[in-house]
Each structure stands twice: as C-alpha cells, then as structure tokens.
Design a protein around this motif. Sequence first.
Motif, mmCIF file in Angstrom:
data_model
loop_
_atom_site.group_PDB
_atom_site.id
_atom_site.type_symbol
_atom_site.label_atom_id
_atom_site.label_comp_id
_atom_site.label_asym_id
_atom_site.label_seq_id
_atom_site.Cartn_x
_atom_site.Cartn_y
_atom_site.Cartn_z
ATOM 1 N N TRP A 77 43.781 35.805 34.614
ATOM 2 C CA TRP A 77 42.748 36.590 35.921
ATOM 3 C C TRP A 77 43.834 37.527 36.853
ATOM 4 C CZ3 TRP A 77 38.609 37.779 37.679
ATOM 5 C CH2 TRP A 77 37.982 37.329 38.902
ATOM 6 N N THR A 78 45.118 37.419 36.467
ATOM 7 C CA THR A 78 45.790 38.259 37.304
ATOM 8 C C THR A 78 45.325 39.540 36.448
ATOM 9 O OG1 THR A 78 46.381 37.077 38.631
ATOM 10 C CG2 THR A 78 48.123 38.773 37.842
ATOM 11 N N GLU A 79 45.635 39.860 35.162
ATOM 12 C CA GLU A 79 45.770 40.486 34.285
ATOM 13 C C GLU A 79 43.877 41.368 34.498
ATOM 14 O OE1 GLU A 79 46.875 43.437 31.610
ATOM 15 O OE2 GLU A 79 47.816 42.228 32.358
ATOM 16 N N SER A 80 43.069 40.769 34.457
ATOM 17 C CA SER A 80 41.731 41.315 34.289
ATOM 18 C C SER A 80 41.568 41.775 35.890
ATOM 19 C CB SER A 80 40.178 40.567 34.269
ATOM 20 O OG SER A 80 40.564 39.839 33.228
ATOM 21 N N ARG B 242 39.488 45.062 33.853
ATOM 22 C CA ARG B 242 38.472 44.805 32.264
ATOM 23 C C ARG B 242 37.917 43.377 31.995
ATOM 24 N NH1 ARG B 242 43.800 46.629 29.341
ATOM 25 N NH2 ARG B 242 44.586 44.918 29.421
ATOM 26 N N PRO B 243 36.883 42.848 31.005
ATOM 27 C CA PRO B 243 36.324 41.232 32.265
ATOM 28 C C PRO B 243 37.128 40.740 31.275
ATOM 29 C CG PRO B 243 34.729 43.340 30.427
ATOM 30 C CD PRO B 243 36.349 44.464 30.964
ATOM 31 N N LEU B 244 36.782 39.639 31.912
ATOM 32 C CA LEU B 244 37.632 38.363 32.219
ATOM 33 C C LEU B 244 36.534 36.999 31.406
ATOM 34 C CD1 LEU B 244 39.131 35.946 33.537
ATOM 35 C CD2 LEU B 244 37.497 35.572 34.802
ATOM 36 N N ARG C 296 37.024 18.139 30.474
ATOM 37 C CA ARG C 296 36.267 18.760 30.104
ATOM 38 C C ARG C 296 36.485 20.141 29.587
ATOM 39 N NH1 ARG C 296 31.290 16.584 27.955
ATOM 40 N NH2 ARG C 296 30.410 18.524 27.234
ATOM 41 N N TRP C 297 36.441 21.032 28.132
ATOM 42 C CA TRP C 297 36.738 22.133 27.957
ATOM 43 C C TRP C 297 35.032 23.388 28.980
ATOM 44 C CZ3 TRP C 297 40.847 25.146 27.176
ATOM 45 C CH2 TRP C 297 42.245 23.960 26.615
ATOM 46 N N MET C 298 35.745 24.702 29.912
ATOM 47 C CA MET C 298 35.220 25.938 30.735
ATOM 48 C C MET C 298 35.155 26.759 29.674
ATOM 49 S SD MET C 298 33.244 23.305 31.940
ATOM 50 C CE MET C 298 32.120 24.114 33.103
ATOM 51 N N ARG C 299 34.303 27.626 29.733
ATOM 52 C CA ARG C 299 34.689 29.035 29.509
ATOM 53 C C ARG C 299 34.276 30.423 31.055
ATOM 54 N NH1 ARG C 299 31.764 32.755 24.443
ATOM 55 N NH2 ARG C 299 33.481 34.925 24.934
ATOM 56 N N ILE D 200 36.614 48.940 42.145
ATOM 57 C CA ILE D 200 36.173 47.398 41.955
ATOM 58 C C ILE D 200 35.695 46.426 43.470
ATOM 59 C CG2 ILE D 200 36.391 44.934 41.997
ATOM 60 C CD1 ILE D 200 38.260 46.146 39.422
ATOM 61 N N ILE D 201 34.606 46.410 43.351
ATOM 62 C CA ILE D 201 33.599 46.023 45.129
ATOM 63 C C ILE D 201 33.417 44.518 44.867
ATOM 64 C CG2 ILE D 201 33.028 48.404 45.972
ATOM 65 C CD1 ILE D 201 29.922 47.695 45.385
ATOM 66 N N ARG D 202 33.498 44.549 43.559
ATOM 67 C CA ARG D 202 32.680 42.678 43.822
ATOM 68 C C ARG D 202 33.259 42.460 42.128
ATOM 69 N NH1 ARG D 202 29.745 39.605 46.796
ATOM 70 N NH2 ARG D 202 30.730 41.283 48.867
ATOM 71 N N TRP D 203 33.149 41.442 41.866
ATOM 72 C CA TRP D 203 33.130 40.658 40.780
ATOM 73 C C TRP D 203 32.176 39.018 40.693
ATOM 74 C CZ3 TRP D 203 36.258 41.565 36.701
ATOM 75 C CH2 TRP D 203 37.892 42.629 37.219
ATOM 76 N N TYR D 204 31.464 39.326 39.494
ATOM 77 C CA TYR D 204 30.162 38.323 39.083
ATOM 78 C C TYR D 204 30.641 37.886 38.014
ATOM 79 C CZ TYR D 204 27.734 40.869 42.643
ATOM 80 O OH TYR D 204 27.879 41.227 43.739
ATOM 81 N N GLY D 205 30.724 36.390 37.956
ATOM 82 C CA GLY D 205 30.802 35.580 36.767
ATOM 83 C C GLY D 205 30.141 34.144 36.617
ATOM 84 N N THR D 206 30.443 33.154 35.821
ATOM 85 C CA THR D 206 29.824 32.227 35.250
ATOM 86 C C THR D 206 30.472 30.978 34.727
ATOM 87 O OG1 THR D 206 29.055 32.942 32.921
ATOM 88 C CG2 THR D 206 27.672 33.427 34.391
#
Length: 294
Positions: free
Chosen positions: A77-80, A85-87, A101-104, A117-123
Amino acid sequence: MTRRKQAEQALAESEDHYRHTVELNPQVPWTADPDGMILDASKRWESLTGLSVSDSLGTGWIRALHPDDVKSTSRVWTESLRTGRPLDVQYRIHRVDGTWRWMRARATARRGKNGEIIRWYGTVEDINDQRSTEEALRRSEARLKAVFDAVPVGIVIAEAPDGRVVMSNPRAEEILRSPEAAPAMIDDYCRESISFTPGPNSKFTRKIDHDQDHDHPLANAIMGGKSIGPTEYLRFHSDGSSAWISLTGAPVLDPDGRVSGGVVAIQDIDEDKREMQRLSDLNTVLKIKLEAHQ
C-alpha cells in the motif's frame, strides 16, 4: 412545486438505487485520501469483519488483518501511495464467525488536472474459495509431477494438432539418450530406427525420413484419434550403439471428444529382446546339431 417534488423523488430514487448497489455488492467498495487514510467503506465490511466502518477509517482497518499479513500489506500500500500505481494485494481478515479468509484489495488513484492524486477508489473481495482451489490444484500438480518423474516408464506428451512435444519425464530421456537439444516433434523419438510390430505376420520396416507421406506417422495417427502399439523399435544412438524400445501411443481427448494432444509411453525392452534373440539363436543351433546327429 410539482417539478420540485418530481426532482426530489427522482433524486431519492437514484440515491436509494446506488445505496443498494453498494450495500448489496459482494465486493466492499472503499475510498481513501492521497495519504492512504480510509475515508469511507461499505457496511459490508462490518458484516464481514465485525469491525465497524467508523472504527475502520484512517488506518483502523488494519486491525482486521491477520498479524502475518500486516507488514506485507502495508508495504504494498505504501508503494502504491508513493508511485501512484494501482494497488493489488491479498491478505487474510478475521471474520465475525472466527475464521480467517483471504481477501483481495484493489484500488486506482483519481488524479486532478495537474496529475496530483486527489482520491483513491478501491474494492475488497473475498477470494478464499479461489485461493483454496488454486492451492489444491498446485498440490495435485505436485503429486502428479512426482509420479510423472518417478514411474519406470518413459512418458512423452505432445500437443495437437502437430504433435509438438511439450513435456517428457526423466525416464524417457534416459531410455532414449536424448541429445542436449530435446526433440521437438513426437516422431523424433523414433527417427533413424527400425520398427517391428509383434504378431503372426511380424516384419521389420526401416523408417524413411525423406518420405513426406510418412514424415510424422506417430503424430498423424495419435492426433487423428487412433491408439498406436505397442510397437517395437531398434533405436540407434549417436555413439553408434543401438537399443530396443517399445512405444505405445494414445490420443488425449477433451470432454467434447476433440483431440487436444497425445501421450506416448516408452519402455526399455533391450535386455529382454536381446535375451530372446540369444535364446532363439541357441535354439536354432541346437536344432542344427540334432539334425546333424540323426
């Protein structure tokens, strides 16, 4: 007033639609600021982890992670955040039922006019079943590879439709004394050999490599859906020696019945073949001697 009411109703319906889209989504949408602080997340995160959304904001979400995954996840996460670059990272979370449980987690940065960068959007999505299936597949492949390498019979696997070799086990290379450059075609394993098919009408047939009609007889037969052999070959090696081998070939069929490749089993029958020949020669000599004494 009617138009205003209609606009308010349309807005409420739109909000309700998007709220249900987010809350009922099997994935967990989330957003973060440019520094990686979580700003918001779907309530599904709470139902998965038992950790409320408010307690997960900022860096609170890390408390749901498996202790062994915290360091590696934080590093990715720190590298992204540093590079933009995308996480894409996988980690385990503690479920409300007490299981891990494993998550991605994946995320992409939204940038401003100047590229900042003004915002990160993820799932976040549950991939535990996928991971379990992949691990079971890897274990199965490892077991099959161990068997493949350990069997006393040489095995060569080729792909359709041209019979190109994709895999062979150590025993096959040992029997055939393959040169440093591995054979490319399945028929190369019996080049410059004399074939012999056992049976009442047994006969020797010398292979003719320049005959285009029979350039790839083994591949043509197997890829045509036919099984071959067992057929015995007197194989000549580069050092001038020769050895008898037996080849048995069969097509590999897809569930729909199409030929997807072929497999050839190779056995070293040189010792037995030469012993049989020695006994046959001895029997002939004895017959001649008996006839001479009569």
